[in-house]
Motif scaffolding. Structure first.
Motif, mmCIF file in Angstrom:
data_model
loop_
_atom_site.group_PDB
_atom_site.id
_atom_site.type_symbol
_atom_site.label_atom_id
_atom_site.label_comp_id
_atom_site.label_asym_id
_atom_site.label_seq_id
_atom_site.Cartn_x
_atom_site.Cartn_y
_atom_site.Cartn_z
ATOM 1 N N LYS A 89 0.837 -1.200 0.000
ATOM 2 C CA LYS A 89 0.000 0.000 0.000
ATOM 3 C C LYS A 89 0.877 1.257 0.000
ATOM 4 N N ILE A 90 0.383 2.316 -0.628
ATOM 5 C CA ILE A 90 1.137 3.563 -0.693
ATOM 6 C C ILE A 90 1.056 4.291 0.642
ATOM 7 N N VAL A 91 2.211 4.580 1.209
ATOM 8 C CA VAL A 91 2.287 5.413 2.409
ATOM 9 C C VAL A 91 2.678 6.839 2.027
ATOM 10 N N VAL A 92 3.620 6.952 1.122
ATOM 11 C CA VAL A 92 4.108 8.256 0.666
ATOM 12 C C VAL A 92 4.161 8.236 -0.853
ATOM 13 N N GLU A 93 3.628 9.258 -1.480
ATOM 14 C CA GLU A 93 3.746 9.437 -2.929
ATOM 15 C C GLU A 93 3.821 10.937 -3.200
ATOM 16 N N GLU A 94 4.963 11.391 -3.633
ATOM 17 C CA GLU A 94 5.182 12.825 -3.833
ATOM 18 C C GLU A 94 5.873 13.056 -5.169
ATOM 19 N N TYR A 95 5.480 14.164 -5.819
ATOM 20 C CA TYR A 95 6.080 14.576 -7.093
ATOM 21 C C TYR A 95 6.583 16.004 -6.949
ATOM 22 N N MET A 96 7.784 16.257 -7.465
ATOM 23 C CA MET A 96 8.483 17.510 -7.204
ATOM 24 C C MET A 96 9.183 17.982 -8.463
ATOM 25 N N ASN A 97 9.591 19.223 -8.447
ATOM 26 C CA ASN A 97 10.465 19.755 -9.507
ATOM 27 C C ASN A 97 9.889 19.510 -10.899
ATOM 28 N N ASP A 98 8.627 19.965 -11.070
ATOM 29 C CA ASP A 98 7.930 19.921 -12.363
ATOM 30 C C ASP A 98 7.625 18.514 -12.850
ATOM 31 N N HIS A 99 7.616 17.545 -11.952
ATOM 32 C CA HIS A 99 7.235 16.180 -12.306
ATOM 33 C C HIS A 99 5.807 15.944 -11.834
ATOM 34 N N SER A 100 5.111 14.987 -12.452
ATOM 35 C CA SER A 100 3.729 14.680 -12.095
ATOM 36 C C SER A 100 3.525 13.174 -12.103
ATOM 37 N N PRO A 101 2.372 12.690 -11.613
ATOM 38 C CA PRO A 101 2.132 11.244 -11.626
ATOM 39 C C PRO A 101 2.187 10.619 -13.016
ATOM 40 N N THR A 102 1.894 11.394 -14.051
ATOM 41 C CA THR A 102 1.905 10.841 -15.417
ATOM 42 C C THR A 102 3.229 11.086 -16.151
ATOM 43 N N SER A 103 4.118 11.853 -15.567
ATOM 44 C CA SER A 103 5.411 12.117 -16.210
ATOM 45 C C SER A 103 6.236 10.839 -16.273
ATOM 46 N N ILE A 104 6.992 10.681 -17.354
ATOM 47 C CA ILE A 104 7.886 9.529 -17.450
ATOM 48 C C ILE A 104 9.323 9.978 -17.218
ATOM 49 N N TRP A 105 10.123 9.039 -16.757
ATOM 50 C CA TRP A 105 11.538 9.300 -16.489
ATOM 51 C C TRP A 105 12.299 8.009 -16.729
ATOM 52 N N TYR A 106 13.605 8.143 -16.968
ATOM 53 C CA TYR A 106 14.407 6.962 -17.278
ATOM 54 C C TYR A 106 14.820 6.216 -16.012
ATOM 55 N N TRP A 107 14.900 4.893 -16.145
ATOM 56 C CA TRP A 107 15.366 4.060 -15.054
ATOM 57 C C TRP A 107 16.892 3.973 -15.021
ATOM 58 N N ALA A 108 17.529 4.290 -16.148
ATOM 59 C CA ALA A 108 18.977 4.100 -16.283
ATOM 60 C C ALA A 108 19.338 2.665 -15.858
ATOM 61 N N SER A 109 20.422 2.498 -15.122
ATOM 62 C CA SER A 109 20.867 1.139 -14.794
ATOM 63 C C SER A 109 19.978 0.422 -13.790
ATOM 64 N N ALA A 110 19.057 1.136 -13.149
ATOM 65 C CA ALA A 110 18.066 0.433 -12.329
ATOM 66 C C ALA A 110 17.261 -0.526 -13.192
ATOM 67 N N GLY A 111 17.150 -0.214 -14.487
ATOM 68 C CA GLY A 111 16.442 -1.078 -15.421
ATOM 69 C C GLY A 111 17.181 -2.356 -15.759
ATOM 70 N N LYS A 112 18.437 -2.466 -15.366
ATOM 71 C CA LYS A 112 19.141 -3.732 -15.546
ATOM 72 C C LYS A 112 18.387 -4.866 -14.850
ATOM 73 N N THR A 113 17.724 -4.559 -13.737
ATOM 74 C CA THR A 113 16.994 -5.595 -13.010
ATOM 75 C C THR A 113 15.778 -6.085 -13.786
ATOM 76 N N LEU A 114 15.243 -5.272 -14.687
ATOM 77 C CA LEU A 114 14.203 -5.754 -15.587
ATOM 78 C C LEU A 114 14.766 -6.843 -16.494
ATOM 79 N N THR A 115 15.973 -6.608 -16.996
ATOM 80 C CA THR A 115 16.622 -7.596 -17.856
ATOM 81 C C THR A 115 16.907 -8.884 -17.093
ATOM 82 N N SER A 116 17.395 -8.757 -15.872
ATOM 83 C CA SER A 116 17.638 -9.938 -15.044
ATOM 84 C C SER A 116 16.355 -10.724 -14.824
ATOM 85 N N THR A 117 15.276 -10.021 -14.489
ATOM 86 C CA THR A 117 14.013 -10.689 -14.179
ATOM 87 C C THR A 117 13.446 -11.406 -15.397
ATOM 88 N N VAL A 118 13.480 -10.742 -16.543
ATOM 89 C CA VAL A 118 12.954 -11.374 -17.758
ATOM 90 C C VAL A 118 13.824 -12.564 -18.162
#
Length: 365
Positions: A89-118
Motif C-alpha cells: 500500500k502507498i504510504v508516501v507518494e510525492e512529485y516535485m520539480n515539475d514532475h507529475s504522476p503521469t510524467s515519465i523518467w528513465y530508469w537508467a541502470s536500475a532497469g538492468k533488473t528488468l533484464t535480469s528478471t525477464v
C-alpha cells in the motif's frame, strides 16, 4: 573523471569509519520474523487502473515531522518522483520539480533488473539456461575475444558483471568494443555488456526483446513505459508507479496476486552474491549488509556494508543520477526515487544513498 575519484574518496572515508561499529539497522528476514508480512496479505493494485490503496503514516506510527524533513530534503536533491510502499500500500507518494504522476523518467541502470528478471522468466519457461554459453544463442564472434576465451562466457557471467570483457571502451557493445581482458569469472567490472542478455532472450524465445518483455512481465503486473535506444543501449522509461509495481512484484517473491511471474528460486539467486569478487552484487541487484563491496568503474574493494544506514537485508536497483528501487523485506518496504543527480555524481551509487536512509530511518523507526 573528477567525480569518479570524489566518489571513491568518499567511500574510503565513510567505510573506514563504519567498520568500527556493528550495523544493527536491519535484520535478515526469515519465517520466524513476525514483522514480515506473508505474501497472501500483500496488497496488489489492480491491472489497468489508477486505483491504489493507501495507508497513512500516522497509522504506521511514523514520525510526521521527520517525514516533512525527508520530503524537503528530496526536493532540494533534485528528486522528481518518490514513493514508499508498506505491504504494497502507498504510504508516501510525492512529485516535485515539475514532475507529475503521469510524467515519465528513465530508469537508467536500475532497469538492468528488468533484464535480469525477464532472463529468469525465460529460464523458468525453458527457453534458456543461465549456465549456458552466450555463444549458444548469439553465435560465435559476438565479441572480439579469441574463440576459446569467448566460449568461457556464460549468461551467468553477463548477469553478474564477470564476463572479463574490457569495461573501459565506452558504452558501445559492438564486437570490436567487447575485447578480452580476463577469463570469465575472474574479474568483476560494471559494464553495459549486460545488454547482450536482451539479445540472448530474444534469440532464445524467437521474439523481439520488447515483445517478450511486455508479454512476460510488463503486461502481467500493469506497468506502463517503453524501451528507447540511447547511445546503443536500450533504456527503460516509465512513470513512478510503474517502477513501484515492479518493485512490489520483486518484494512479493516474484508473485503478482496468485500468479508467479518469475520463480522464487531465481529471485533468491538474483538477490544473493553472484560471484566471488564483489560480495555486494547479485544479478544486477546491489546487496546491502555484506562485508565488502566494489564500485562501478573501479577495481578497488571497500570494506563494510554498501549503505550502512540502510537495513542489512535491503537490496536495490540503482541507476545513473540516483534512480532507486530499494526493497527491504524486514521492514515490508519498497522505496522508489526518480530524478536528477542528487550529489552531482552520475554513477549508480553515491553518498546520497546513505544520507537518504538516515532520513528515512528518522521517519519509520
Amino acid at each position: 573523471m573528477k567525480s569518479k575519484y570524489l566518489l571513491i574518496g568518499f567511500f574510503i572515508t565513510l567505510f573506514a569509519c563504519s567498520n568500527d561499529t556493528e550495523d544493527t539497522s536491519g535484520t535478515n528476514p526469515d519465517i520466524t520474523n513476525p514483522d514480515v508480512t506473508p505474501i497472501s496479505e500483500i496488497y496488489f493494485p489492480p491491472i489497468g487502473s489508477d486505483t491504489w490503496e493507501t495507508i497513512s503514516p500516522s497509522e504506521l506510527e511514523w514520525n510526521q515531522e521527520n517525514l516533512q524533513i525527508l520530503l524537503d530534503y528530496l526536493s532540494e536533491k533534485n528528486t522528481k518522483g518518490f514513493m514508499i510502499l508498506h505491504h504494497g500500500k502507498i504510504v508516501v507518494e510525492e512529485y516535485m520539480n515539475d514532475h507529475s504522476p503521469t510524467s515519465i523518467w528513465y530508469w537508467a541502470s536500475a532497469g538492468k533488473t528488468l533484464t535480469s528478471t525477464v532472463t529468469g522468466i525465460a529460464q523458468d519457461e525453458g527457453f534458456l539456461a543461465i549456465n549456458n554459453k552466450v555463444s549458444d544463442y548469439l553465435g560465435i564472434g559476438w565479441t572480439s575475444a579469441a574463440l576459446e576465451k569467448e566460449n568461457l562466457i556464460t549468461n551467468k557471467h553477463l548477469l553478474s558483471m564477470s564476463s572479463g570483457l574490457d569495461d573501459s571502451l565506452g558504452d558501445d557493445v559492438s564486437p570490436e568494443y567487447l575485447q578480452y581482458i580476463a577469463d570469465a569469472g575472474n574479474r568483476w567490472a560494471y559494464h553495459n555488456v549486460y545488454v547482450k542478455m536482451q539479445d540472448v532472450v530474444a534469440a532464445a524465445t524467437n521474439e523481439s526483446w520488447n515483445s517478450y518483455f511486455s508479454s512476460s512481465l510488463k503486461d502481467k503486473i500493469g506497468m506502463s513505459g517503453s524501451w528507447f535506444d540511447l547511445d546503443n543501449l536500450s533504456v527503460y522509461w516509465s512513470n513512478t508507479r510503474s517502477m513501484a509495481r515492479f518493485g512490489l512484484m520483486i518484494y512479493a517473491d516474484g508473485k503478482w496476486e496468485d500468479t508467479q511471474i518469475v520463480s522464487e528460486d531465481f529471485l533468491t539467486e538474483s538477490t544473493n552474491t553472484s560471484q566471488e569478487i564483489n560480495e555486494s552484487y547479485g544479478y544486477f541487484w546491489w546487496l546491502n549488509g555484506k562485508s565488502s563491496f566494489h564500485l562501478p568503474q573501479s577495481q578497488l574493494e571497500f570494506p563494510g556494508s554498501l549503505i550502512p544506514n540502510a537495513p542489512s537485508d535491503m537490496y536495490a536497483a540503482l541507476g545513473k543520477n540516483d534512480q532507486k528501487i530499494y526493497i527491504v523485506p524486514s521492514k515490508n518496504l519498497v522505496v522508489i526515487r526518480m530524478g536528477e543527480s542528487a550529489e552531482g555524481v552520475n554513477f549508480a551509487l553515491s553518498s546520497f544513498d546513505n544520507e537518504l536512509w538516515e532520513k528515512i530511518n528518522a521517519v519509520i523507526n
